[in-house]
Scaffold this active site. Structure first.
Site, PDB file in Angstrom:
ATOM      1  N   ALA B  10       0.813  -1.229   0.000  1.00  0.00           N
ATOM      2  CA  ALA B  10       0.000   0.000   0.000  1.00  0.00           C
ATOM      3  C   ALA B  10       0.845   1.278   0.000  1.00  0.00           C
ATOM      4  O   ALA B  10       0.754   2.100  -0.916  1.00  0.00           O
ATOM      5  CB  ALA B  10      -0.958  -0.010   1.189  1.00  0.00           C
ATOM      6  N   ARG B  21       4.077   9.170 -11.654  1.00  0.00           N
ATOM      7  CA  ARG B  21       3.017   9.888 -12.373  1.00  0.00           C
ATOM      8  C   ARG B  21       3.370  11.376 -12.482  1.00  0.00           C
ATOM      9  O   ARG B  21       3.112  12.010 -13.498  1.00  0.00           O
ATOM     10  CB  ARG B  21       1.686   9.712 -11.636  1.00  0.00           C
ATOM     11  N   SER B  39       0.811  -4.252  -3.942  1.00  0.00           N
ATOM     12  CA  SER B  39      -0.416  -3.450  -3.802  1.00  0.00           C
ATOM     13  C   SER B  39      -1.666  -4.297  -3.629  1.00  0.00           C
ATOM     14  O   SER B  39      -2.573  -4.271  -4.444  1.00  0.00           O
ATOM     15  CB  SER B  39      -0.586  -2.540  -5.028  1.00  0.00           C
ATOM     16  N   CYS B  43      -6.444  -6.536   4.233  1.00  0.00           N
ATOM     17  CA  CYS B  43      -7.697  -6.523   4.997  1.00  0.00           C
ATOM     18  C   CYS B  43      -8.734  -7.472   4.408  1.00  0.00           C
ATOM     19  O   CYS B  43      -9.708  -7.820   5.075  1.00  0.00           O
ATOM     20  CB  CYS B  43      -8.291  -5.119   5.029  1.00  0.00           C
ATOM     21  N   ASP B 280       2.813   0.900   7.537  1.00  0.00           N
ATOM     22  CA  ASP B 280       2.801   0.137   8.783  1.00  0.00           C
ATOM     23  C   ASP B 280       4.121   0.159   9.541  1.00  0.00           C
ATOM     24  O   ASP B 280       4.191  -0.324  10.674  1.00  0.00           O
ATOM     25  CB  ASP B 280       2.436  -1.325   8.500  1.00  0.00           C
ATOM     26  N   ASN B 302      -1.952   4.297   2.501  1.00  0.00           N
ATOM     27  CA  ASN B 302      -2.228   4.871   1.186  1.00  0.00           C
ATOM     28  C   ASN B 302      -2.056   6.383   1.193  1.00  0.00           C
ATOM     29  O   ASN B 302      -1.467   6.959   0.288  1.00  0.00           O
ATOM     30  CB  ASN B 302      -3.654   4.514   0.746  1.00  0.00           C
ATOM     31  N   TYR B 422     -31.704  12.681   7.020  1.00  0.00           N
ATOM     32  CA  TYR B 422     -32.797  11.911   7.625  1.00  0.00           C
ATOM     33  C   TYR B 422     -33.832  11.513   6.597  1.00  0.00           C
ATOM     34  O   TYR B 422     -34.382  12.351   5.893  1.00  0.00           O
ATOM     35  CB  TYR B 422     -33.477  12.741   8.717  1.00  0.00           C
ATOM     36  N   TRP B 430     -33.486  12.188  14.800  1.00  0.00           N
ATOM     37  CA  TRP B 430     -32.207  12.512  15.447  1.00  0.00           C
ATOM     38  C   TRP B 430     -31.288  11.334  15.141  1.00  0.00           C
ATOM     39  O   TRP B 430     -31.510  10.227  15.642  1.00  0.00           O
ATOM     40  CB  TRP B 430     -32.345  12.666  16.962  1.00  0.00           C
ATOM     41  N   ARG B 438     -26.623  14.502  22.561  1.00  0.00           N
ATOM     42  CA  ARG B 438     -27.621  15.184  23.384  1.00  0.00           C
ATOM     43  C   ARG B 438     -27.507  14.757  24.853  1.00  0.00           C
ATOM     44  O   ARG B 438     -27.534  15.589  25.762  1.00  0.00           O
ATOM     45  CB  ARG B 438     -29.002  14.836  22.823  1.00  0.00           C
TER      46      ARG B 438
END
Lengths: 445, 445
Positions: B10, B21, B39, B43, B280, B302, B422, B430, B438
């Site tokens: 990564a 690039r 690459s 995970c 890492d 990354n 929502y 909420w 809250r």
């Protein structure tokens, strides 16, 4: 102290409850509600009509009885007919209430353009619980085969889904170029495609001219700029306007949107400081454009009601403003927006750049991966102006990252730096929002 | 100019690609990768073993051939054996490469405590693609009935799901009080309950003492502080440590976490400014605690690789730091955290207040509604310190709102003011994150 609250739905209910909870026996809170119901989810009505949820009771967050048990002097089926801000009174015709503080939470009412036949039986608004009851009864009684949805906005999209769920042959008409005009047309186009794919007959750029009736007087067709569309039932989703009649009669000058203008404490401007307003009857401060906008949504109503209640109860609080977030879904497609659209931003004088990317909601190799399109809007210098998302399950609530970033004033490079959550079944390693920021950043340089 | 990159996963892959690039023919980029692959998504390995995704090729974002087609001088199966920062050379034993800039992207290696029998056949790390191949081959050859997962963190939880998917009788052991120690124990408890409900035998506070073998030398049991656990196969998820051997031999002093310390440009501290590191093998700046932490994650790798590459290519860029976001899922339960945990915050001297609420992912009356528990951590004055979420589908990525708020330095009252999206099938009015804010706000006052 006596507080009179006109309206017992989201804003009024929140305001009244907040005041009573804070001041307890030191306050008398009178709530006048026109309908038989209080504190309900109007946003749930399409899902109720669709049969996705259980019905009227399920949509009610707090009943009149519950409000009364909490100490509110709540009256249903009672309309306030006049306010006298000099004498500080509210009249219902039968009774007159004096107040120390008055809360206007009068809500909104569906837009009803002067279209002949708009009142015919078989044509339904989707605004109140009564509309839901009427719609469901009508569907049960008439067993319609064809439905016409007027309007391709939030309610229209949701009612199109409800009609499909009900097995109806569904046509949706709208005058705009693409559905969901709160999105830019290129993103609205994606919604259009999904509607068509699901079997909805979509007719855009189609002005509604008249509704036609049969011998019994029930709607049988709509005459439109694109020809006659026969139908057995009609659902209207043409937007709402603020209910301001009482306020205007009491001397309030409406804001430029036509809604009531308040300060950030939710105090009505131009009166004596004892009149407050919240919810669908007010315009709100938009943090992104620094303008007042009319954005009638349940989320704002609840927040404003709470803020207003705190202020009346003596705890100073300010409404933080909005950033223009909204979301809906159609079948498996989630549709969301926040901030300024491309055209809105251009009209406001921004030097607009956009980036639209298509990615996946999860890592591409996972079965959960579903396409997601993210459009970001910014301007050179790195300012983030808005975002729009259309995609599969897991797409829509990603708008909240953009909304939070807009609220906080984060820049496009900031978005790229965010520490967002990654695990293959729930996200690609670059979240699609960040993938869009990466492309946009390239265009801002 | 020549850049030598040690490590082609990564961080190294991102760095090398970014440099090539931007500088094109003006740079020679040599990448030395120990493994045959580049690459790839480490995970994704648990999901590959589970059979949820198609296998090795699917996990590879960019193959060695693709990197070479993009102009990288990439060598697989080649290990760097020494760095000479004075002479600016890297040796592989066979070859010596001189460099203008050196990138250390040496990654991490699984923690291997001195437990007798840890090398027995039938015991697998879940770290490299080779580990995935070995695990899958072993499962096919041995047709085990019982599996033991050591460690209740991210990898352990994901491997427990993989073992259930494979139909194995699965036991998970960990020394901690509750699984997922990156969450507070009260939230880890919820994960514990879900594991048990799904059929995993969970043994917490159980130190591993020894692995036992049969006559053929294959693992047959684990001896633990809680007795002997017979098993046919073992998966280890005991965390990783940074691979710093090369850097240390070259004179780098590790940071307090044991990982390589860099500045925000990803330049290694204590060397001549021509050596960079990412991924890492480095520790990272945590915006919430203002400390350096070791948080080895693909997202950071990354981002850091890209930032590092931009700097070498001449575009000044700074890594924004992290806020400690992480996520996983177990079956239908999503588990996420960001910022400081309750105990971390207390140890750092904060006057900690917390609020934990249980709500639903959608409006309660919708069929999509699933329980969600949100814990927020803050301190009087309103500072937000962290958040943790455990809940059904749609829960986990809500952590991104808290992560974005922490990144931006928003307060607990700010969270309450956020304009989040929502619509009943996707959220209560909420959002649960705001519902938690809250309650927390009430405790901060």
């Amino acid at each position: 102290m006596r507080v009179v609250v006109i309206g017992g739905d989201a804003a009024g209910g929140s305001a009244a409850s907040t005041i009573k909870r804070q001041l307890k026996d030191a306050v008398e809170v009178v709530v006048l509600e026109q309908q038989p119901w209080t504190s309900y989810s109007a946003c749930g009505i399409p899902y109720w009509i669709a049969g996705q949820t259980d019905g009227l009771d399920a949509l009610i967050a707090r009943t009149p009885e519950q409000h009364r048990a909490n100490g509110l002097d709540l009256h249903t089926n009672v309309a306030a007919t006049a306010i006298d801000p000099q004498r500080r009174t509210v009249s219902t015709g039968e009774h007159e209430y004096s107040y120390d503080h008055l809360v206007l939470a009068t809500g909104a009412t569906p837009v009803r353009p002067p279209i002949p036949g708009l009142d015919l039986p078989g044509i339904h608004n989707i605004h109140t619980l009564q509309d839901g009851l009427d719609s469901i009864a009508d569907l049960a009684d008439q067993r319609p085969v064809r439905a016409l949805v007027v309007g391709g906005g939030y309610v229209g999209i949701e009612m199109a889904e409800a009609c499909l769920d009900r097995g109806l042959n569904t046509t949706l008409i709208d005058m705009a170029e693409e559905p969901m005009t709160s999105l830019d047309p290129d993103m609205g186009r994606l919604v259009h495609e999904v509607l068509v794919k699901a079997g909805v007959e979509v007719r855009m750029r189609t002005p509604l001219e008249e509704f036609l009736a049969d011998g019994d007087g029930r709607v049988t067709a709509a005459r439109t700029g694109g020809g006659e569309i026969p139908t057995d039932v009609v659902f209207l989703g043409m937007g709402v306007r603020p209910r301001t009649e009482l306020a205007l009669a009491a001397g309030v000058t409406p804001g430029h949107t036509g809604a009531i203008e308040t300060d950030l404490h939710q105090r009505v401007l131009g009166l004596d400081g004892h009149v407050w307003a919240a919810g669908d009857c007010v315009q709100t401060y938009d943090r992104v454009s620094s303008t007042q906008r009319y954005l009638p949504l349940g989320t704002h109503a609840n927040k404003q009601g709470r803020i207003l209640g705190m202020n009346i109860a003596g705890t100073a609080a300010r409404f933080a403003g909005v950033v223009g977030t909204a979301i809906t879904k159609f079948m498996d497609t989630e549709i969301a927006r926040t901030g300024l659209g491309e055209h809105e931003a251009t009209e406001l004088g921004h030097d607009v750049r956009t980036a639209t990317i298509t990615a996946t909601t999860a890592s591409g190799y996972m079965p959960q991966a579903s396409p997601i399109t993210v459009k970001l809007i910014g301007e050179p210098g790195g300012r983030l102006l808005g975002g729009q998302i259309v995609g599969g399950p897991g797409s829509g609530k990603r708008i909240d990252v953009i909304a939070t970033a807009l609220f906080a004033g984060l820049s496009v490079p900031d978005i790229l730096g965010l520490d967002l959550a990654y695990v293959p079944p729930l996200s690609p390693v670059w979240d699609p929002v960040q993938a869009a920021a990466r492309v946009l950043l390239g265009r801002l340089r």
